[in-house]
Design an enzyme around this catalytic site. Structure first.
Site, PDB file in Angstrom:
ATOM      1  N   GLY A  27      38.531  35.825  47.473  1.00  0.00           N
ATOM      2  CA  GLY A  27      39.699  36.299  48.047  1.00  0.00           C
ATOM      3  C   GLY A  27      40.533  36.449  46.398  1.00  0.00           C
ATOM      4  N   THR A  45      39.472  28.328  43.276  1.00  0.00           N
ATOM      5  CA  THR A  45      38.500  27.259  42.234  1.00  0.00           C
ATOM      6  C   THR A  45      38.113  25.995  42.633  1.00  0.00           C
ATOM      7  OG1 THR A  45      38.570  29.323  40.097  1.00  0.00           O
ATOM      8  CG2 THR A  45      38.489  26.757  39.917  1.00  0.00           C
ATOM      9  N   ASP A  63      31.546  30.188  38.821  1.00  0.00           N
ATOM     10  CA  ASP A  63      33.029  30.553  38.843  1.00  0.00           C
ATOM     11  C   ASP A  63      33.058  31.787  38.450  1.00  0.00           C
ATOM     12  OD1 ASP A  63      35.510  30.022  39.406  1.00  0.00           O
ATOM     13  OD2 ASP A  63      36.469  29.174  37.760  1.00  0.00           O
ATOM     14  N   GLU A  64      34.146  33.172  39.062  1.00  0.00           N
ATOM     15  CA  GLU A  64      34.820  33.684  38.165  1.00  0.00           C
ATOM     16  C   GLU A  64      33.435  35.075  38.429  1.00  0.00           C
ATOM     17  OE1 GLU A  64      37.984  34.759  38.381  1.00  0.00           O
ATOM     18  OE2 GLU A  64      38.442  33.403  37.680  1.00  0.00           O
ATOM     19  N   GLN A  79      33.422  37.657  39.667  1.00  0.00           N
ATOM     20  CA  GLN A  79      33.127  38.777  39.321  1.00  0.00           C
ATOM     21  C   GLN A  79      32.562  39.733  37.396  1.00  0.00           C
ATOM     22  OE1 GLN A  79      35.142  36.665  40.295  1.00  0.00           O
ATOM     23  NE2 GLN A  79      37.123  37.143  38.725  1.00  0.00           N
ATOM     24  N   HIS A 122      53.524  44.817  51.156  1.00  0.00           N
ATOM     25  CA  HIS A 122      54.338  44.573  50.349  1.00  0.00           C
ATOM     26  C   HIS A 122      52.459  44.925  48.660  1.00  0.00           C
ATOM     27  CE1 HIS A 122      57.120  42.431  52.669  1.00  0.00           C
ATOM     28  NE2 HIS A 122      57.531  43.580  52.209  1.00  0.00           N
TER      29      HIS A 122
HETATM   30 ZN   LIG Z   1      54.540  40.719  51.650  1.00  0.00          ZN
END
Ligand SMILES: [Zn+2]
Length: 190
Positions: free
Chosen positions: A13, A20, A87-88, A90, A185
């Site tokens: 995500g 986490t 964790d993390e 990437q 957005h």
């Molecule tokens: Zn939005």
């Protein structure tokens, strides 16, 4: 749901989606069952703490901080865990994919949290750029895709927006540099 040993569970995500926190929940779940579990994270990510895995609201668990993913083999040799939590992911290089495969062959369950996309909207590349998190997701037995909330409209946010453009696609930071955005957005650069 029940999985055999050697499962790969991926939590994916944008930033501020609670990845986490979910990793910690799954970690706690295994320790309540008296399973041996360890958490590891890359050295690069020292936004909050050097030796703990921390969420944005400062929930912490002890973790091994690794300079590179190969160090995990040594830790696993010492700890002999049933479960490894990364964790993390990437922020490791793409060898993490091989290391995960090897753990699974040893019947060790692997839980991984990863950022889904860069602020440019690309699948997040591992640090050596030889693969991206898409490969990890394709290999997973189970995927949790988490969303954040877009601060502009309140809809679900799946993307990470860089507030200040630094020209670096991979730029470690917290809420001072990034915020979650919905597809409508989000834009690659301000
Ligand atoms: Zn939005």
């Amino acid at each position: 749901m029940h999985y055999s040993k050697g499962l790969l569970w991926v939590i994916s995500g944008p930033m501020f989606a609670g990845k986490t926190s979910e990793l910690i929940r799954l970690y706690d779940r295994t320790t309540y069952a008296n399973q041996k579990s360890i958490i590891v994270k890359p050295m690069l990510d020292n936004r909050y703490s050097n030796t703990d895995v921390s969420t944005h609201d400062n929930r912490t668990r002890k973790s091994y901080v690794l300079l590179n993913i190969e160090e995990l083999n040594e830790v696993v040799g010492l700890e002999k865990p049933d479960n490894v939590f990364i964790d993390e992911a990437q922020f490791f290089n793409s060898k993490v994919l091989n290391v995960i495969d090897d753990l699974r062959k040893e019947s060790i369950n692997v839980y991984v949290s990863v950022l889904n996309q860069t602020s440019e909207g690309h699948p997040f590349p591992f640090m050596d750029k030889k693969a991206d998190v898409g490969t990890l997701l394709a290999k997973a037995d189970y995927i949790n895709t988490f969303t954040a909330i877009c601060p502009i409209c309140g809809k679900f946010a799946t993307k990470t927006f860089k507030i200040e453009a630094t020209g670096h696609e991979v730029d470690v930071g917290g809420s001072n540099k990034y915020e979650p955005r919905c597809f409508e957005h989000w834009e690659p650069k301000k």
